[in-house]
Design a protein around this motif. Structure first.
Motif, PDB file in Angstrom:
ATOM      1  N   GLY A   7       0.821  -1.204   0.000  1.00 52.03           N
ATOM      2  CA  GLY A   7       0.000   0.000   0.000  1.00 52.03           C
ATOM      3  C   GLY A   7       0.854   1.252   0.000  1.00 52.03           C
ATOM      4  O   GLY A   7       1.742   1.409  -0.836  1.00 52.03           O
ATOM      5  N   GLU A   8       0.578   2.168   0.933  1.00 50.68           N
ATOM      6  CA  GLU A   8       1.301   3.451   1.014  1.00 50.68           C
ATOM      7  C   GLU A   8       1.226   4.198  -0.313  1.00 50.68           C
ATOM      8  O   GLU A   8       2.186   4.819  -0.760  1.00 50.68           O
ATOM      9  CB  GLU A   8       2.758   3.238   1.436  1.00 50.68           C
ATOM     10  CG  GLU A   8       2.905   2.550   2.796  1.00 50.68           C
ATOM     11  CD  GLU A   8       4.351   2.345   3.202  1.00 50.68           C
ATOM     12  OE1 GLU A   8       5.223   3.113   2.724  1.00 50.68           O
ATOM     13  OE2 GLU A   8       4.618   1.429   3.990  1.00 50.68           O
ATOM     14  N   ILE A   9       0.086   4.093  -0.971  1.00 51.48           N
ATOM     15  CA  ILE A   9      -0.249   4.674  -2.278  1.00 51.48           C
ATOM     16  C   ILE A   9       0.498   3.950  -3.400  1.00 51.48           C
ATOM     17  O   ILE A   9      -0.112   3.266  -4.208  1.00 51.48           O
ATOM     18  CB  ILE A   9      -0.019   6.193  -2.351  1.00 51.48           C
ATOM     19  CG1 ILE A   9      -0.745   6.899  -1.201  1.00 51.48           C
ATOM     20  CG2 ILE A   9      -0.503   6.731  -3.694  1.00 51.48           C
ATOM     21  CD1 ILE A   9      -0.566   8.404  -1.208  1.00 51.48           C
ATOM     22  N   ARG A  14       5.939   7.108  -3.062  1.00 54.03           N
ATOM     23  CA  ARG A  14       6.806   7.104  -1.885  1.00 54.03           C
ATOM     24  C   ARG A  14       8.193   7.639  -2.232  1.00 54.03           C
ATOM     25  O   ARG A  14       8.813   8.354  -1.429  1.00 54.03           O
ATOM     26  CB  ARG A  14       6.937   5.689  -1.315  1.00 54.03           C
ATOM     27  CG  ARG A  14       7.868   5.637  -0.122  1.00 54.03           C
ATOM     28  CD  ARG A  14       7.916   4.294   0.549  1.00 54.03           C
ATOM     29  NE  ARG A  14       8.908   4.319   1.609  1.00 54.03           N
ATOM     30  CZ  ARG A  14       8.737   4.844   2.826  1.00 54.03           C
ATOM     31  NH1 ARG A  14       7.570   5.378   3.135  1.00 54.03           N
ATOM     32  NH2 ARG A  14       9.692   4.852   3.732  1.00 54.03           N
ATOM     33  N   ALA A  35       2.520  12.240   5.111  1.00 55.04           N
ATOM     34  CA  ALA A  35       1.115  12.046   4.796  1.00 55.04           C
ATOM     35  C   ALA A  35       0.514  13.396   4.436  1.00 55.04           C
ATOM     36  O   ALA A  35       0.973  14.442   4.869  1.00 55.04           O
ATOM     37  CB  ALA A  35       0.388  11.447   6.000  1.00 55.04           C
ATOM     38  N   ARG A  36      -0.551  13.353   3.633  1.00 61.26           N
ATOM     39  CA  ARG A  36      -1.185  14.599   3.207  1.00 61.26           C
ATOM     40  C   ARG A  36      -1.660  15.417   4.391  1.00 61.26           C
ATOM     41  O   ARG A  36      -1.520  16.635   4.430  1.00 61.26           O
ATOM     42  CB  ARG A  36      -2.344  14.254   2.266  1.00 61.26           C
ATOM     43  CG  ARG A  36      -2.924  15.436   1.515  1.00 61.26           C
ATOM     44  CD  ARG A  36      -4.031  16.136   2.288  1.00 61.26           C
ATOM     45  NE  ARG A  36      -5.034  15.224   2.748  1.00 61.26           N
ATOM     46  CZ  ARG A  36      -5.859  15.493   3.750  1.00 61.26           C
ATOM     47  NH1 ARG A  36      -5.749  16.622   4.414  1.00 61.26           N
ATOM     48  NH2 ARG A  36      -6.764  14.607   4.114  1.00 61.26           N
ATOM     49  N   ASP A  82      -7.497  14.188  -1.524  1.00 56.75           N
ATOM     50  CA  ASP A  82      -6.400  13.737  -0.667  1.00 56.75           C
ATOM     51  C   ASP A  82      -5.140  14.528  -0.981  1.00 56.75           C
ATOM     52  O   ASP A  82      -4.959  15.631  -0.510  1.00 56.75           O
ATOM     53  CB  ASP A  82      -6.194  12.228  -0.820  1.00 56.75           C
ATOM     54  CG  ASP A  82      -5.499  11.626   0.382  1.00 56.75           C
ATOM     55  OD1 ASP A  82      -4.266  11.752   0.461  1.00 56.75           O
ATOM     56  OD2 ASP A  82      -6.178  11.063   1.261  1.00 56.75           O
ATOM     57  N   TYR A  86      -2.880  11.065  -5.703  1.00 52.80           N
ATOM     58  CA  TYR A  86      -3.363   9.997  -4.820  1.00 52.80           C
ATOM     59  C   TYR A  86      -4.106   8.903  -5.583  1.00 52.80           C
ATOM     60  O   TYR A  86      -4.047   7.734  -5.220  1.00 52.80           O
ATOM     61  CB  TYR A  86      -4.285  10.595  -3.758  1.00 52.80           C
ATOM     62  CG  TYR A  86      -4.883   9.581  -2.805  1.00 52.80           C
ATOM     63  CD1 TYR A  86      -4.167   9.136  -1.695  1.00 52.80           C
ATOM     64  CD2 TYR A  86      -6.155   9.066  -3.017  1.00 52.80           C
ATOM     65  CE1 TYR A  86      -4.717   8.208  -0.817  1.00 52.80           C
ATOM     66  CE2 TYR A  86      -6.711   8.135  -2.143  1.00 52.80           C
ATOM     67  CZ  TYR A  86      -5.990   7.716  -1.043  1.00 52.80           C
ATOM     68  OH  TYR A  86      -6.534   6.798  -0.183  1.00 52.80           O
ATOM     69  N   ARG A  91      -0.325   5.914  -9.270  1.00 49.88           N
ATOM     70  CA  ARG A  91      -0.242   4.478  -8.956  1.00 49.88           C
ATOM     71  C   ARG A  91      -0.089   3.595 -10.180  1.00 49.88           C
ATOM     72  O   ARG A  91       0.037   2.378 -10.052  1.00 49.88           O
ATOM     73  CB  ARG A  91      -1.514   4.040  -8.222  1.00 49.88           C
ATOM     74  CG  ARG A  91      -1.864   4.860  -7.002  1.00 49.88           C
ATOM     75  CD  ARG A  91      -2.990   4.220  -6.221  1.00 49.88           C
ATOM     76  NE  ARG A  91      -3.547   5.110  -5.214  1.00 49.88           N
ATOM     77  CZ  ARG A  91      -4.192   4.726  -4.129  1.00 49.88           C
ATOM     78  NH1 ARG A  91      -4.377   3.430  -3.909  1.00 49.88           N
ATOM     79  NH2 ARG A  91      -4.671   5.603  -3.277  1.00 49.88           N
ATOM     80  N   GLY A 346      -8.490   2.870  -1.050  1.00 53.77           N
ATOM     81  CA  GLY A 346      -7.813   3.534   0.056  1.00 53.77           C
ATOM     82  C   GLY A 346      -6.335   3.720  -0.239  1.00 53.77           C
ATOM     83  O   GLY A 346      -5.953   4.141  -1.329  1.00 53.77           O
ATOM     84  N   SER A 347      -5.490   3.355   0.713  1.00 51.41           N
ATOM     85  CA  SER A 347      -4.046   3.544   0.534  1.00 51.41           C
ATOM     86  C   SER A 347      -3.418   2.486  -0.363  1.00 51.41           C
ATOM     87  O   SER A 347      -2.232   2.558  -0.668  1.00 51.41           O
ATOM     88  CB  SER A 347      -3.344   3.548   1.892  1.00 51.41           C
ATOM     89  OG  SER A 347      -3.488   2.282   2.526  1.00 51.41           O
ATOM     90  N   TRP A 377       1.172  -2.564  -4.401  1.00 54.70           N
ATOM     91  CA  TRP A 377       0.103  -1.583  -4.213  1.00 54.70           C
ATOM     92  C   TRP A 377      -0.970  -1.804  -5.270  1.00 54.70           C
ATOM     93  O   TRP A 377      -0.778  -2.558  -6.228  1.00 54.70           O
ATOM     94  CB  TRP A 377       0.646  -0.161  -4.279  1.00 54.70           C
ATOM     95  CG  TRP A 377       1.063   0.304  -5.645  1.00 54.70           C
ATOM     96  CD1 TRP A 377       0.311   0.984  -6.570  1.00 54.70           C
ATOM     97  CD2 TRP A 377       2.358   0.118  -6.260  1.00 54.70           C
ATOM     98  NE1 TRP A 377       1.047   1.228  -7.703  1.00 54.70           N
ATOM     99  CE2 TRP A 377       2.295   0.711  -7.542  1.00 54.70           C
ATOM    100  CE3 TRP A 377       3.540  -0.495  -5.842  1.00 54.70           C
ATOM    101  CZ2 TRP A 377       3.390   0.717  -8.412  1.00 54.70           C
ATOM    102  CZ3 TRP A 377       4.625  -0.497  -6.708  1.00 54.70           C
ATOM    103  CH2 TRP A 377       4.546   0.096  -7.976  1.00 54.70           C
TER     104      TRP A 377
END
Length: 491
Positions: A7-9, A14, A35-36, A82, A86, A91, A346-347, A377
């Protein structure tokens, strides 16, 4: 067992540096991305805006970029729920692809139905996609944005005779729908493996213009460029309704003469007074990615991949991959395709089964190598009922909508943004005559029918892949043909 980030976007988000946007209290660094909610969001404008853009992904940022170039004196605000990038823009697999966001046969038929020339319209669409790639690369050069862009093409590999049959069929369609023999060519097994040494490759196809890049660097670079031109970017601002002249957010209303919805897979999270908005217009379909640790030079010496081609395969449950600029392999696919009632990720944490599937695909492409996973992710792509994107603008409400890229958004966002702006200005241009303008994709079925339908389709494709691989089939499975027609993917 080796652990990996989950995750973690995304790995991209990152490792890239968040832009130091006006109104933020901190900018972070590559080693410790904040984090935002650790950053103070920019205040909402109190005065009427000339243009309000909902969504801080690539479509919204491209719209802000070109609008601020054309009208530097106008008040422009981007609202992001977000943080910038995001959603899918931060991603994705990092492909600046030539592929049209939709089914070419569907676009051709829909144009023919209203008295146009369907195939010629799709050919124009394809040329516009080529131009969008060129213009994106020009902007990166002009703005000094280093997104690790490398135009190595898209190499699509077949590992079965049936897969190669599909590639040959696609090649013939490509030439019909706007590619030239300079843009796309068939490769034999030896030539394909000389580029990327994929196990059991029987041949492939190369799309020359496709470009690999880091999508977070692209997205964040655009954000910095538009902020430098005076565009206000309000992160941490969730929109719930878009109406004529006003947007409702969780931080208060924002008024604007023109409003553009650039939410893609998140379009169903808002209500609104314009065509193209609504919970059943587009659904979020999951796509998951794993990225390896940096691989040693001895591994690359055996694999090849010197041109950083974007790599895909001809399986029905296809994967997409790139060799990253720092020597990793990022490989993605659908995994668990759809969450009930259009849930979003989500993340971006990925379930173990999907990670194992992608790990298995990586091993099937390159068996015998030690390739530890560094990060997994997932994100969501926006998919309409007929898998075709649509651009809508209502001149009465002055609300515009772009959605439904179906996984081909890195290039399509640039073209969509410019099309929306043309229509907002009342211009008739080659972009405003492309067949995705006002394209009606219909509505998705209500739950639980759409959950059952999406999962059934992907299960059919999994079964078909297993059948073709186990038998080294010469022709595409009847199961896959049925699934493709059921889903509306058949050309």
């Amino acid at each position: 067992m080796t652990t990996y980030r989950n995750g973690e976007i995304s790995h991209w988000m990152r490792d890239s540096i968040p832009p130091d946007l006006p109104g933020h209290s901190s900018a972070g660094d590559a080693a410790n991305t904040p984090a935002r909610d650790a950053r103070s969001p920019a205040p909402l404008p109190t005065e009427d805006q000339d243009l309000v853009i909902v969504g801080g992904g690539l479509t919204g940022l491209w719209a802000a970029y070109y609008a601020s170039l054309e009208h530097p004196d106008r008040a422009i605000t981007v609202l992001e729920a977000d943080e910038i990038g995001y959603g899918a823009s931060g991603r994705n697999g990092g492909w600046l692809s030539t592929l049209i966001p939709g089914n070419r046969a569907v676009y051709a038929k829909s144009v023919d139905a209203v008295g146009g020339h369907g195939i010629e319209a799709v050919r124009a669409f394809q040329q516009a996609m080529f131009t969008a790639i060129d213009e994106t690369l020009t902007v990166l050069d002009t703005e000094g944005i280093n997104a690790h862009q490398t135009q190595g093409g898209n190499l699509k590999i077949a590992q079965t005779p049936a897969g190669m049959e599909r590639i040959r069929t696609t090649y013939r369609s490509d030439l019909t729908y706007g590619y030239s023999t300079d843009d796309v060519r068939l490769l034999g097994a030896a030539e394909a493996r000389a580029r990327v040494n994929v196990e059991n490759a029987v041949g492939g196809i190369l799309y020359a213009r496709t470009t690999a890049l880091d999508p977070a660097l692209l997205t964040r670079g655009l954000a910095e460029a538009v902020a430098a031109r005076g565009v206000r970017i309000c992160e941490g601002t969730r929109v719930s309704h878009i109406g004529a002249g006003s947007v409702v957010t969780d931080r208060g209303p924002v008024r604007g003469a023109t409003i553009l919805s650039c939410l893609e897979a998140y379009s169903g999270t808002v209500t609104g007074d314009a065509p193209g908005l609504g919970a059943r217009q587009v659904i979020p379909v999951n796509s998951s990615i794993i990225v390896t640790e940096r691989l040693p030079e001895k591994t690359w010496a055996r694999i090849g991949w010197r041109g950083r081609e974007c790599l895909s395969d001809a399986a029905h449950t296809f994967v997409y991959a790139q060799r990253t600029a720092d020597g990793r392999i990022a490989i993605g696919g659908r995994g668990s395709p759809y969450a009930y009632n259009s849930g979003t990720p989500g993340s971006g944490a990925v379930d173990k089964r999907t990670v194992a599937q992608l790990r298995g695909k990586l091993d099937a492409l390159f068996p015998g190598f030690d390739m530890p996973i560094a990060h997994a992710w997932r994100g969501v792509i926006g998919v309409t009922r007929d898998w075709c994107a649509g651009i809508h603008f209502d001149p009465d409400t002055r609300i515009g909508v772009a959605r439904g890229y179906a996984g081909h958004g890195v290039t399509a966002t640039q073209l969509a943004a410019r099309t929306l702006l043309d229509r907002a200005e009342g211009r008739t241009t080659p972009r405003t005559t492309l067949p995705w303008n006002d394209h009606d994709s219909g509505l998705w079925e209500p739950e639980p029918l759409r959950w059952l339908g999406v999962h059934a389709m992907y299960r059919l494709f999994e079964v078909a892949d297993g059948w073709e691989q186990s038998r080294r089939a010469e022709r595409t499975s009847l199961i896959a043909r049925f699934g493709s027609r059921l889903a509306g993917l058949h050309e």
